[in-house]
Design a protein around this motif. Structure first.
Motif, mmCIF file in Angstrom:
data_model
loop_
_atom_site.group_PDB
_atom_site.id
_atom_site.type_symbol
_atom_site.label_atom_id
_atom_site.label_comp_id
_atom_site.label_asym_id
_atom_site.label_seq_id
_atom_site.Cartn_x
_atom_site.Cartn_y
_atom_site.Cartn_z
ATOM 1 N N HIS A 234 -71.553 -21.995 31.330
ATOM 2 C CA HIS A 234 -71.016 -21.515 32.599
ATOM 3 C C HIS A 234 -71.064 -22.634 33.625
ATOM 4 N N LYS A 235 -70.000 -22.801 34.362
ATOM 5 C CA LYS A 235 -69.905 -23.853 35.368
ATOM 6 C C LYS A 235 -70.520 -23.393 36.675
ATOM 7 N N GLY A 236 -71.004 -24.371 37.452
ATOM 8 C CA GLY A 236 -71.606 -24.018 38.725
ATOM 9 C C GLY A 236 -71.931 -25.235 39.565
ATOM 10 N N VAL A 237 -72.709 -24.997 40.611
ATOM 11 C CA VAL A 237 -73.159 -26.057 41.506
ATOM 12 C C VAL A 237 -74.676 -25.939 41.627
ATOM 13 N N ALA A 238 -75.359 -27.080 41.659
ATOM 14 C CA ALA A 238 -76.827 -27.076 41.665
ATOM 15 C C ALA A 238 -77.363 -27.952 42.770
ATOM 16 N N ASN A 239 -78.491 -27.528 43.322
ATOM 17 C CA ASN A 239 -79.253 -28.346 44.268
ATOM 18 C C ASN A 239 -80.609 -28.649 43.633
ATOM 19 N N LYS A 277 -72.183 -35.949 40.804
ATOM 20 C CA LYS A 277 -72.912 -35.788 42.054
ATOM 21 C C LYS A 277 -71.937 -35.561 43.202
ATOM 22 N N LEU A 278 -72.214 -34.511 43.994
ATOM 23 C CA LEU A 278 -71.376 -34.182 45.136
ATOM 24 C C LEU A 278 -71.874 -34.831 46.416
ATOM 25 N N ARG A 279 -73.195 -34.818 46.614
ATOM 26 C CA ARG A 279 -73.762 -35.402 47.840
ATOM 27 C C ARG A 279 -75.266 -35.500 47.710
ATOM 28 N N ASN A 280 -75.878 -36.218 48.661
ATOM 29 C CA ASN A 280 -77.339 -36.260 48.763
ATOM 30 C C ASN A 280 -77.853 -34.999 49.445
ATOM 31 N N GLU A 281 -79.110 -34.713 49.248
ATOM 32 C CA GLU A 281 -79.775 -33.618 49.945
ATOM 33 C C GLU A 281 -80.074 -34.078 51.367
ATOM 34 N N ALA A 292 -72.508 -23.192 55.839
ATOM 35 C CA ALA A 292 -71.178 -23.797 55.799
ATOM 36 C C ALA A 292 -71.113 -24.911 54.755
ATOM 37 N N GLN A 293 -72.196 -25.705 54.660
ATOM 38 C CA GLN A 293 -72.213 -26.793 53.690
ATOM 39 C C GLN A 293 -72.266 -26.262 52.263
ATOM 40 N N ILE A 294 -73.027 -25.178 52.045
ATOM 41 C CA ILE A 294 -73.078 -24.590 50.701
ATOM 42 C C ILE A 294 -71.687 -24.130 50.283
ATOM 43 N N ALA A 295 -70.965 -23.506 51.200
ATOM 44 C CA ALA A 295 -69.603 -23.074 50.891
ATOM 45 C C ALA A 295 -68.724 -24.271 50.535
ATOM 46 N N GLN A 296 -68.902 -25.383 51.260
ATOM 47 C CA GLN A 296 -68.141 -26.581 50.955
ATOM 48 C C GLN A 296 -68.533 -27.167 49.602
ATOM 49 N N ASP A 297 -69.834 -27.127 49.298
ATOM 50 C CA ASP A 297 -70.300 -27.620 47.999
ATOM 51 C C ASP A 297 -69.660 -26.825 46.857
ATOM 52 N N VAL A 298 -69.564 -25.516 47.034
ATOM 53 C CA VAL A 298 -68.944 -24.677 46.010
ATOM 54 C C VAL A 298 -67.479 -25.056 45.843
ATOM 55 N N LEU A 303 -63.392 -27.829 42.666
ATOM 56 C CA LEU A 303 -62.342 -28.834 42.612
ATOM 57 C C LEU A 303 -62.600 -29.817 41.476
ATOM 58 N N PHE A 304 -63.876 -30.207 41.304
ATOM 59 C CA PHE A 304 -64.229 -31.097 40.205
ATOM 60 C C PHE A 304 -63.844 -30.490 38.866
ATOM 61 N N PHE A 305 -64.110 -29.200 38.725
ATOM 62 C CA PHE A 305 -63.815 -28.512 37.462
ATOM 63 C C PHE A 305 -62.354 -28.049 37.375
ATOM 64 N N LYS A 306 -61.598 -28.268 38.465
ATOM 65 C CA LYS A 306 -60.192 -27.840 38.515
ATOM 66 C C LYS A 306 -60.084 -26.320 38.363
ATOM 67 N N LEU A 307 -60.992 -25.616 39.051
ATOM 68 C CA LEU A 307 -60.986 -24.150 38.999
ATOM 69 C C LEU A 307 -60.226 -23.566 40.204
#
Length: 307
Positions: A234-239, A277-281, A292-298, A303-307
Motif C-alpha cells: 500500500h502506498k502512503g506518506v511517512a514522517n 524524500k519529500l522534505r526535511n522535518e 496544511a503542510q501534511i495535506a501538501q505532503d499527501v 504526485l510521486f506515485f502518479k495517483l
C-alpha cells in the motif's frame, strides 16, 4: 535459516563461511552471500554467516559509532533471503575482542563453525589489534584444513558499495541512489502501536510504528510503500523523526498515512520501504500550519506515485 547465538553448540555440519557485520545487507554483501551459497551448493557444505551483536565499533567507541542501517532482526531476514542456511550471532564483548587472530581462527572458525572454505571481503581484518588478515587466514587454513577466498569490492559507477556509502546517501535524502547501492529500497520494520491520534483529527489517520532504531540513518517526510497487509503493498506518506511541532520526542517515531486505507492496524508488523524524500522535518508555528503542510505532503506523495 538456523540462527545460533554464542559459540555453542557447534555447527551441525562443516560449512562454507563468511564473516562480517552485514549492516544493511547492501549490494556488496549480497554478491558475497550469493558466492557463498553457490560454493556451498557445489561442495555439499552448509552456507553459513558469522556476524556480531553489537557492532564492534559500538563496543569500542559507542559515542562515535555509525548509525545502524538495520536491526538484528532485519539483518537476519535479509541474510536468509539470500539462501544462507546458518547464521551464528556472536556477542561482541571484551573477551571476544581480546582473542588473538590465531585464537579466533581456532575457537570460532574451526571449533564452533567447522569451516572448510572461507569467503571474505577484501578489507577483512580480525583478532586483537586487527592483526589478522588474508595472509594469516591462508596460513591458518593450511594448518586447520580450510581454504580461503577473497571477494573484490562491488562498485557502481566507480563508487564502492558499502554501508558507509548507503548511510551517506540516506542522510542526504538521495533515496534512489541508496536503493541502487542496496539493490532494493531502504526498509524499516516495526509493529503498529497506539499514538496520540493527532493525524486522525487532521483527517489523515496514521499508523504509529514502533522502531528499534535509536538513531535512524534518515529523517524527514517520505513517499513510501508498506508491506505486511492484505492486498499490498500500500502506498502512503511517512514522517520519521522527533515531531518538533507536536510533542518533541527524544526517540524517533515513524508515522505512516496509507492512501485509501481505513482498516485497524494495531499490532500489525509492517515493513516500510522509503522510496523518495519529500522534505526535511521542520517546526511549524501552530497546528494549523502543520495541518496544511501534511495535506501538501499527501498531495506531493500522490504526485510521486502518479495517483
Amino acid at each position: 535459516m538456523l540462527v545460533l547465538r554464542g559459540l555453542q553448540p557447534a555447527a551441525p555440519a562443516p560449512t562454507v563461511l563468511t564473516i562480517g557485520n552485514f549492516d544493511g545487507v547492501h549490494l556488496g554483501h549480497r554478491t558475497l552471500l550469493r558466492r557463498l551459497v553457490t560454493h556451498a551448493e557445489n561442495s555439499g557444505l552448509i552456507p553459513a554467516v558469522l556476524t556480531f551483536e553489537p557492532h564492534p565499533r559500538e563496543f569500542f567507541a559507542p559515542l562515535t559509532a555509525p548509525t545502524r542501517l538495520s536491526t538484528l532482526r532485519e539483518k537476519l531476514e535479509l541474510i536468509a533471503e539470500e539462501g544462507v542456511a546458518l547464521t551464528r550471532v556472536c556477542h561482541f564483548n571484551a573477551r571476544l575482542a581480546d582473542l588473538s587472530a590465531e585464537e579466533f581462527v581456532r575457537y570460532v572458525l574451526v571449533d564452533s563453525l567447522r569451516v572448510k572454505h572461507l569467503v571474505i571481503g577484501d578489507d577483512f581484518r580480525f583478532g586483537a589489534g586487527r592483526r589478522g588478515n588474508f595472509a594469516l587466514l591462508e596460513e591458518c587454513g593450511a594448518q586447520h584444513g580450510f581454504t580461503v577466498e577473497a571477494m573484490p569490492s562491488v562498485t557502481l559507477a566507480g563508487e564502492r558499495a558499502s554501508s558507509s556509502a548507503v548511510r551517506k546517501a540516506l542522510a542526504e535524502g538521495r533515496l534512489e541512489h541508496a536503493a541502487e547501492l542496496l539493490g532494493r529500497p531502504y526498509v524499516i520494520d516495526g509493529r503498529v502501536v497506539r499514538g496520540n491520534q493527532l493525524g486522525r483529527q487532521f483527517g489523515f489517520a496514521t499508523a504509529n510504528i514502533r522502531i528499534k532504531h535509536d538513531r535512524p540513518p534518515l529523517t524527514g517526510v517520505f513517499a513510501v510503500d508498506v508491506h505486511g497487509l492484505p492486498d499490498g503493498p500500500h502506498k502512503g506518506v511517512a514522517n520519521l523523526g522527533i515531531r518538533p511541532s507536536v510533542d518533541r520526542v527524544h526517540r524517533p517515531i515513524l508515522e505512516v498515512h496509507l492512501f485509501d486505507f481505513a482498516a485497524d492496524l494495531y499490532g500489525r508488523h509492517l515493513s516500510v520501504r522509503f522510496l523518495h524524500k519529500l522534505r526535511n522535518e521542520v517546526h511549524f508555528p501552530d497546528l494549523a500550519a502543520l495541518k496544511a503542510q501534511i495535506a501538501q505532503d499527501v498531495r506531493d506523495a500522490r504526485l510521486f506515485f502518479k495517483l
